[in-house]
Design an enzyme around this catalytic site. Structure first.
Site, PDB file in Angstrom:
ATOM      1  N   CYS A  94     -34.252 -26.256  -8.017  1.00 53.86           N
ATOM      2  CA  CYS A  94     -34.014 -24.858  -8.365  1.00 53.86           C
ATOM      3  C   CYS A  94     -32.620 -24.771  -8.977  1.00 53.86           C
ATOM      4  O   CYS A  94     -31.628 -25.032  -8.289  1.00 53.86           O
ATOM      5  CB  CYS A  94     -34.134 -23.976  -7.127  1.00 53.86           C
ATOM      6  SG  CYS A  94     -33.931 -22.239  -7.532  1.00 53.86           S
ATOM      7  N   CYS A 244     -33.506 -18.874 -15.223  1.00 56.37           N
ATOM      8  CA  CYS A 244     -34.233 -19.991 -14.598  1.00 56.37           C
ATOM      9  C   CYS A 244     -33.683 -21.348 -15.070  1.00 56.37           C
ATOM     10  O   CYS A 244     -33.936 -21.762 -16.209  1.00 56.37           O
ATOM     11  CB  CYS A 244     -35.733 -19.898 -14.863  1.00 56.37           C
ATOM     12  SG  CYS A 244     -36.681 -21.060 -13.838  1.00 56.37           S
TER      13      CYS A 244
HETATM   14  O1  PYC Z   1     -33.442 -21.477 -11.492  1.00 51.62           O
HETATM   15  O2  PYC Z   1     -34.742 -23.236 -11.450  1.00 51.62           O
HETATM   16  C1  PYC Z   1     -34.515 -22.065 -11.190  1.00 51.62           C
HETATM   17  C2  PYC Z   1     -35.524 -21.291 -10.458  1.00 51.62           C
HETATM   18  C3  PYC Z   1     -36.783 -21.693 -10.079  1.00 51.62           C
HETATM   19  C4  PYC Z   1     -37.367 -20.619  -9.422  1.00 51.62           C
HETATM   20  C5  PYC Z   1     -36.465 -19.588  -9.384  1.00 51.62           C
HETATM   21  N1  PYC Z   1     -35.338 -20.012 -10.026  1.00 51.62           N
END
Ligand code: PYC
Length: 318
Positions: A94, A244
Site C-alpha cells: 500500500c 494510490c
Molecule cells: O496507495 O497503494 C495505495 C493504496 C492501495 C489501496 C489504497 N491505497
C-alpha cells in the site's frame, strides 16, 4: 461473540496521505509468530481476521480506513515490518499506507529523516523521509501483464484495459464514458464494481489466476501541472482518496511498456481530490522499479478499547 485475541487496549496512530486514511497499529496486536511477513499475513488471515475487522471496520473505523499492523522485522536493519489491511481483507502493498507508516514512525520518534527499509508480505520496500516531511517510497518491482484486454460490462458495454501489478493487481482503463469528479463518486464506485465483477465472471485475472481487486480509471488532470487524474476502486466498496501509490506504480509500468515513460522522467498522478503523487521509474529486467513521493499528516494518537460485553467489539462486517 468472543474475541480470540487478548483484548487489551491498542495504541493506534491515525494519519491521512493526500486524503486517504491509514491507521497504524503500533502495539497490542495478535502474536503472528516470527516467520516471513508473507507467512505472518497467512496467520493473521487464518486466525485473527476478527482483529482486522475490530480495528478498521465500524464502529471504530470505516470502509475507507487502511490498517497497518507493525511487526518486528526479520531483517534487523529494517525499521519495521508491516501488514496492510482494510474492511474486507488484506493488501499486498500500500503506497499511501507506507507513507503514513513512515510519518507515524517519525511522529513516534522511531526514525529520523533519511532512508529506511520496511518489510512487507510482497517484499522489501525502501522509503525515504525527507526533511520537509514528504516521503518517497521505492515500491516493489511492477509490470504490465496484459495490454488492451476487452471486458463486457453489463449496462456499460465493452471496455478495454491493461492488467498490471504494482504491489496489488490493477485493471487500468483510459477510455471510458465517466467524468472523474468527487460529485460522481457513487456512479464511479458502482461502475468500477461492475467492471470488477465482470472481470471475475469472464475469468480475466492477474498472473497465476490472481483476483484483480483494484480498478483504475484515468482522465486528463484538473491541474495543468499534473500528468493525469485517476479514480481507484479499492478492495471492497471504497475508493482511494489519494492517487494510490500501487495504482500509480501500475500506471507507470504500463506507460513504460508503451514507450511513454522513460527512466527518471516524472509522472505527477492526480487523484480524485486533486492531490498528487510524484512518480518515476528505474528499470530492472522485465520490470520497472517505481518511486512515488507524497505527504501524510497525523490526525490522531489514540487508544482502541474492546469491551467483551460490547456486541460489536469485533467490528461490524457488512
Ligand atoms: O496507495 O497503494 C495505495 C493504496 C492501495 C489501496 C489504497 N491505497
Amino acid at each position: 461473540m468472543q474475541l480470540n485475541w487478548d483484548p487489551r487496549p491498542i495504541h493506534a496512530i491515525d494519519s491521512h496521505t493526500e486524503g486517504e486514511p491509514t491507521r497504524v497499529i503500533v502495539d497490542g496486536g495478535p502474536d503472528l509468530g516470527t516467520g516471513s511477513l508473507a507467512e505472518r499475513l497467512e496467520v493473521f488471515r487464518d486466525r485473527f481476521d476478527r482483529f482486522r475487522c475490530a480495528t478498521v471496520c465500524e464502529p471504530r473505523g470505516s470502509d475507507v480506513v487502511v490498517g497497518a499492523l507493525l511487526c518486528t522485522p526479520q531483517d534487523p536493519a529494517a525499521a519495521t515490518g508491516v501488514i496492510f489491511f482494510n474492511d474486507v481483507g488484506y493488501l499486498g502493498m500500500c503506497g499511501h499506507g507506507t507513507i503514513g507508516v513512515v510519518r507515524t514512525l517519525a511522529y513516534l520518534g522511531r526514525i529520523q529523516p533519511g532512508k529506511h527499509l520496511l518489510e512487507t508480505p510482497v517484499g522489501p520496500v525502501h522509503a525515504e523521509l525527507h526533511a520537509d516531511g514528504s516521503v518517497s517510497v521505492q515500491n516493489v518491482p511492477s509490470y504490465r501483464y496484459r495490454a488492451a484486454v476487452p471486458v463486457d460490462v453489463p449496462g456499460i458495454g465493452t471496455l478495454h484495459g491493461d492488467i498490471a501489478w504494482g504491489g496489488n493487481w490493477f485493471f487500468l482503463i483510459g477510455n471510458h464514458p465517466f467524468n472523474l469528479l468527487p460529485a460522481n463518486r457513487d456512479q464511479l464506485v458502482a461502475a468500477t464494481k461492475a467492471i470488477r465483477t465482470a472481470l471475475e465472471q469472464q475469468g480475466i485475472t492477474g498472473k497465476s489466476g490472481s483476483y484483480i481487486d483494484h480498478i483504475e480509471l484515468f482522465a486528463p488532470p484538473a491541474s495543468a501541472t499534473n500528468s493525469s487524474r485517476n479514480f481507484v476502486l479499492c478492495p471492497g466498496a471504497s475508493f482511494d482518496r489519494s492517487p494510490c501509490g500501487t495504482g500509480t506504480s501500475a500506471k507507470m509500468a504500463c506507460l513504460h511498456a508503451d514507450g511513454k515513460l522513460a527512466p527518471g522522467e516524472l509522472w505527477r498522478q492526480e487523484g480524485i481530490l486533486g492531490t498528487h503523487f510524484t512518480g518515476s521509474i528505474r528499470t530492472e529486467a522485465e520490470c520497472v522499479l517505481p518511486t512515488i513521493t507524497g505527504r501524510a499528516w497525523i490526525t490522531a494518537d489514540t487508544t482502541l478499547l474492546f469491551d467483551p460485553l460490547d456486541p460489536f467489539a469485533q467490528g461490524i462486517a457488512f
